[in-house]
Design a protein around this motif. Sequence first.
Motif, PDB file in Angstrom:
ATOM      1  N   PRO A 254       0.811  -1.231   0.000  1.00  0.00           N
ATOM      2  CA  PRO A 254       0.000   0.000   0.000  1.00  0.00           C
ATOM      3  C   PRO A 254       0.844   1.282   0.000  1.00  0.00           C
ATOM      4  N   PHE A 255       1.523   1.524  -1.114  1.00  0.00           N
ATOM      5  CA  PHE A 255       2.402   2.687  -1.184  1.00  0.00           C
ATOM      6  C   PHE A 255       1.654   4.008  -1.069  1.00  0.00           C
ATOM      7  N   ALA A 256       0.391   4.064  -1.474  1.00  0.00           N
ATOM      8  CA  ALA A 256      -0.360   5.313  -1.326  1.00  0.00           C
ATOM      9  C   ALA A 256      -0.522   5.651   0.155  1.00  0.00           C
ATOM     10  N   ALA A 257      -0.809   4.656   0.980  1.00  0.00           N
ATOM     11  CA  ALA A 257      -0.922   4.893   2.427  1.00  0.00           C
ATOM     12  C   ALA A 257       0.425   5.309   3.001  1.00  0.00           C
ATOM     13  N   PHE A 258       1.488   4.668   2.554  1.00  0.00           N
ATOM     14  CA  PHE A 258       2.828   5.031   3.016  1.00  0.00           C
ATOM     15  C   PHE A 258       3.144   6.474   2.628  1.00  0.00           C
ATOM     16  N   ALA A 259       2.741   6.859   1.426  1.00  0.00           N
ATOM     17  CA  ALA A 259       2.994   8.218   0.946  1.00  0.00           C
ATOM     18  C   ALA A 259       2.276   9.248   1.815  1.00  0.00           C
ATOM     19  N   VAL A 260       1.040   8.957   2.180  1.00  0.00           N
ATOM     20  CA  VAL A 260       0.280   9.893   3.015  1.00  0.00           C
ATOM     21  C   VAL A 260       0.937  10.037   4.382  1.00  0.00           C
ATOM     22  N   VAL A 261       1.335   8.934   4.986  1.00  0.00           N
ATOM     23  CA  VAL A 261       1.967   8.996   6.308  1.00  0.00           C
ATOM     24  C   VAL A 261       3.278   9.775   6.232  1.00  0.00           C
ATOM     25  N   ALA A 262       4.089   9.493   5.237  1.00  0.00           N
ATOM     26  CA  ALA A 262       5.365  10.213   5.103  1.00  0.00           C
ATOM     27  C   ALA A 262       5.130  11.707   4.908  1.00  0.00           C
ATOM     28  N   ALA A 263       4.171  12.066   4.052  1.00  0.00           N
ATOM     29  CA  ALA A 263       3.887  13.484   3.799  1.00  0.00           C
ATOM     30  C   ALA A 263       3.257  14.168   5.011  1.00  0.00           C
ATOM     31  N   ALA A 264       2.519  13.410   5.807  1.00  0.00           N
ATOM     32  CA  ALA A 264       1.894  13.984   7.002  1.00  0.00           C
ATOM     33  C   ALA A 264       2.887  14.175   8.136  1.00  0.00           C
ATOM     34  N   MET A 265       3.990  13.455   8.085  1.00  0.00           N
ATOM     35  CA  MET A 265       4.959  13.497   9.169  1.00  0.00           C
ATOM     36  C   MET A 265       6.205  14.318   8.832  1.00  0.00           C
ATOM     37  N   LEU A 266       6.507  14.468   7.543  1.00  0.00           N
ATOM     38  CA  LEU A 266       7.779  15.070   7.137  1.00  0.00           C
ATOM     39  C   LEU A 266       7.583  16.107   6.038  1.00  0.00           C
ATOM     40  N   PRO A 267       8.513  17.047   5.915  1.00  0.00           N
ATOM     41  CA  PRO A 267       8.532  17.910   4.732  1.00  0.00           C
ATOM     42  C   PRO A 267       8.757  17.047   3.470  1.00  0.00           C
ATOM     43  N   LEU A 268       8.510  17.616   2.314  1.00  0.00           N
ATOM     44  CA  LEU A 268       8.503  16.839   1.070  1.00  0.00           C
ATOM     45  C   LEU A 268       9.811  16.077   0.812  1.00  0.00           C
ATOM     46  N   ARG A 269      10.943  16.724   0.873  1.00  0.00           N
ATOM     47  CA  ARG A 269      12.200  16.046   0.527  1.00  0.00           C
ATOM     48  C   ARG A 269      12.469  14.825   1.414  1.00  0.00           C
ATOM     49  N   PRO A 270      12.410  14.954   2.743  1.00  0.00           N
ATOM     50  CA  PRO A 270      12.604  13.757   3.562  1.00  0.00           C
ATOM     51  C   PRO A 270      11.507  12.708   3.340  1.00  0.00           C
ATOM     52  N   ALA A 271      10.292  13.159   3.070  1.00  0.00           N
ATOM     53  CA  ALA A 271       9.209  12.206   2.801  1.00  0.00           C
ATOM     54  C   ALA A 271       9.516  11.381   1.552  1.00  0.00           C
ATOM     55  N   LEU A 272      10.025  12.036   0.522  1.00  0.00           N
ATOM     56  CA  LEU A 272      10.400  11.316  -0.698  1.00  0.00           C
ATOM     57  C   LEU A 272      11.521  10.319  -0.422  1.00  0.00           C
ATOM     58  N   LEU A 273      12.480  10.709   0.395  1.00  0.00           N
ATOM     59  CA  LEU A 273      13.577   9.797   0.731  1.00  0.00           C
ATOM     60  C   LEU A 273      13.082   8.592   1.531  1.00  0.00           C
ATOM     61  N   VAL A 274      12.178   8.828   2.463  1.00  0.00           N
ATOM     62  CA  VAL A 274      11.644   7.734   3.273  1.00  0.00           C
ATOM     63  C   VAL A 274      10.829   6.772   2.407  1.00  0.00           C
ATOM     64  N   VAL A 275      10.014   7.300   1.522  1.00  0.00           N
ATOM     65  CA  VAL A 275       9.227   6.433   0.638  1.00  0.00           C
ATOM     66  C   VAL A 275      10.151   5.674  -0.313  1.00  0.00           C
ATOM     67  N   THR A 276      11.209   6.302  -0.767  1.00  0.00           N
ATOM     68  CA  THR A 276      12.195   5.584  -1.592  1.00  0.00           C
ATOM     69  C   THR A 276      12.807   4.437  -0.796  1.00  0.00           C
ATOM     70  N   GLY A 277      13.123   4.682   0.463  1.00  0.00           N
ATOM     71  CA  GLY A 277      13.649   3.620   1.320  1.00  0.00           C
ATOM     72  C   GLY A 277      12.665   2.475   1.490  1.00  0.00           C
ATOM     73  N   ALA A 278      11.391   2.802   1.680  1.00  0.00           N
ATOM     74  CA  ALA A 278      10.364   1.759   1.797  1.00  0.00           C
ATOM     75  C   ALA A 278      10.256   0.968   0.495  1.00  0.00           C
ATOM     76  N   TRP A 279      10.323   1.672  -0.633  1.00  0.00           N
ATOM     77  CA  TRP A 279      10.273   0.988  -1.927  1.00  0.00           C
ATOM     78  C   TRP A 279      11.473   0.046  -2.078  1.00  0.00           C
ATOM     79  N   LEU A 280      12.653   0.483  -1.644  1.00  0.00           N
ATOM     80  CA  LEU A 280      13.839  -0.384  -1.709  1.00  0.00           C
ATOM     81  C   LEU A 280      13.664  -1.627  -0.835  1.00  0.00           C
ATOM     82  N   VAL A 281      13.049  -1.469   0.329  1.00  0.00           N
ATOM     83  CA  VAL A 281      12.756  -2.627   1.178  1.00  0.00           C
ATOM     84  C   VAL A 281      11.839  -3.582   0.425  1.00  0.00           C
TER      85      VAL A 281
END
Length: 193
Positions: A47-74
């Motif tokens: 559920p990457f859309a849910a992950f994207a919402v959580v990352a964006a709700a918790m972090l500014p855009l750049r760190p959110a993109l990095l965190v979602v990239t990390g989740a995608w790598l996992v």
Amino acid sequence: MALSIQPSRADRLWLHPVTPRLAPMFCFALLAVSCALASFALACATPFAAFAVVAAAMLPLRPALLVVTGAWLVNQTIGFGALHYPIDGSTVAWGFAIGAAALLATAVSSAVLRMLPQGRTPLALAVTLVAAYAAYELALLAATPFLGGEGAFTAAIVTRLGLTSAAWLAGLVAACEIVRLLDPFGRQGAMSA
């Protein structure tokens, strides 16, 4: 002396389970563990859309993109390493398409959350999820002329995956709220100091 009425950067974020200093690492740990669970349980339906919402709700855009990239790598590491996805051009290309769609969903989530009034309402996160999920699915659908897989975009499948994302978002938000309430990282003490 001018009084600034602009909200601080931290005030524009929707989820505050830990101090802003720890938020990127906490978000990455939360999404990496969630992604690992989802990858084993759901394989290609993470559920990457849910992950994207959580990352964006918790972090500014750049760190959110990095965190979602990390989740995608996992997700990709588990898929190719543990679940033995075939290593061929189509599968690898779909992996990159999923990563790009997840990043687009994160950017859309961030934009939607910036437009909504603050208030930490479940409705605001639900609206954000709908926008993120639409962006994610449309990005994947746009890849089908090149990569195939049009049959995975039936109304039943898209609806089921959307509901799965909604359930994951509810669980992730609940996990953030539990951490915020339990305060295992001393957030309340750090904020009053």
